[in-house]
Design an enzyme around this catalytic site. Structure first.
Site, PDB file in Angstrom:
ATOM      1  N   SER A 140      -8.856   1.017   2.201  1.00 46.62           N
ATOM      2  CA  SER A 140      -8.814   1.233   0.750  1.00 46.62           C
ATOM      3  C   SER A 140      -7.773   0.282   0.144  1.00 46.62           C
ATOM      4  O   SER A 140      -6.851  -0.146   0.842  1.00 46.62           O
ATOM      5  CB  SER A 140      -8.378   2.670   0.453  1.00 46.62           C
ATOM      6  N   TYR A 153      -2.664   9.674   2.370  1.00 46.80           N
ATOM      7  CA  TYR A 153      -3.884   8.855   2.255  1.00 46.80           C
ATOM      8  C   TYR A 153      -3.528   7.376   2.344  1.00 46.80           C
ATOM      9  O   TYR A 153      -4.098   6.623   3.141  1.00 46.80           O
ATOM     10  CB  TYR A 153      -4.586   9.155   0.926  1.00 46.80           C
TER      11      TYR A 153
END
Ligand SMILES: NC(=O)c1ccc[n+]([C@@H]2O[C@H](COP(=O)([O-])OP(=O)(O)OC[C@H]3O[C@@H](n4cnc5c(N)ncnc54)[C@H](O)[C@@H]3O)[C@@H](O)[C@H]2O)c1
Length: 280
Positions: A140, A153
């Site tokens: 990401s 995350y």
């Protein structure tokens, strides 16, 4: 002729969103795809919709037995494994650093980091034996830059980038390429899932997300799962045969720098600080 003709691919978390788009495109390009997810009904229905060149198996990527079983199933059923896409994911526990429970941290890391680790651990020996293979890890832009209150995350996604490089260094000798993709803001179920919605319920959020993401980056349209699927196809196919250890950013420019209105405001602020412009 398809770019994935006669290849066998496993795509984790492919009942929905980015994984679903990857599975769909790989099948269109000639691959045999094993769709895996924890949403069994959705995954089963999706695999059936793809026809004979797709099948579904339940696999929770945080569990070693499930991941081993998923790889074994692909090899037992199709005789080989050419491509593994470690895509399964969720938003992870969010909040200020002092508020994050250890259990939430561990669960996020288990899915987002241990999952791809386990996938590579069990795919590598198969690919070595057959003389080559291809692994794509979905990271990401959160792994490239700091996003406050998104600690586990972001940490997991940054770690995947490094794990991709270290494994790529080791496996290049065996003709196994390992790359990652850093998506930006992509319209999918991940945001609804973070609030307890199923992937099917989350579809209701797509219109609003699309409107929001149209303004999120220099390229003024929302990112779509298909954008990431196209990147995954490039990395998984021979078109990228000299590429390994790479982090391919597909984000409409969000991580490239500040967009021009913000840049102009910053330049104005500097000019006013040094006395060349009156402050607003
Ligand atoms: N959507 C975005 O903006 C965005 C941005 C950057 C990265 N990503 C990454 O893309 C990947 C796919 O996310 P998405 O946006 O398509 O979300 P999504 O929610 O649509 O899809 C994620 C899928 O993973 C499955 N899953 C969740 N936990 C699992 C587990 N333990 N084992 C197996 N499957 C599991 C879910 O059931 C779901 O089908 C994730 O790794 C995510 O972090 C998404």
């Amino acid at each position: 002729m398809g770019k994935m003709d006669d290849r066998v691919a496993v795509v984790t978390g492919s009942a929905s969103g980015i994984g679903k788009a990857i599975a769909e495109l790989f099948v269109k390009e000639g691959a045999q795809v094993l769709v895996t997810d924890i949403q069994d009904e959705l995954g089963q229905r999706f695999a059936e919709s793809l026809g004979k060149r797709a099948a579904f198996i339940h696999a929770d990527v945080s569990l070693e037995d499930d991941v081993k079983g998923m790889i074994d199933h692909a090899v037992d059923t199709y005789g080989r494994l050419d491509c593994l896409v470690n895509n399964a994911g969720m938003g992870g526990v969010k909040g200020e650093i002092e508020s994050i429970p250890v259990s939430g941290f561990d669960q996020t890391i288990a899915i987002l980091l241990r999952g791809p680790f386990l996938g590579m651990k069990y795919a590598a020996p198969v690919m070595k034996r057959q003389g080559g293979g291809n692994i794509v890890n979905i990271s990401s832009v959160a792994g490239l830059r700091g996003i406050s209150q998104n600690h586990p995350y972001s940490a997991a996604k940054a770690a995947i980038l490094q794990l991709t490089r270290t494994v790529a260094m080791e496996l290049a000798y065996y003709k196994i390429r390992v790359n990652s993709i850093c998506p930006g803001s992509i319209v999918s179920s991940i945001f609804g899932a973070a609030k307890g919605m199923s992937s099917e319920e989350s579809v209701k959020t797509y219109e609003n997300l699309t409107k929001l993401f149209e303004k999120a980056q220099p390229i003024r349209r929302a990112g779509l799962p298909e954008d990431i699927a196209n990147a995954a196809l490039w990395l998984a196919s021979d078109d990228s045969s000299f590429v390994t250890g790479h982090a391919l950013v597909v984000d409409g420019g969000i991580s490239a720098g500040q967009q021009w209105p913000q840049q102009m405001r910053w330049i104005d602020a500097i000019e006013s600080a040094i006395g060349f412009k009156s402050p607003e």
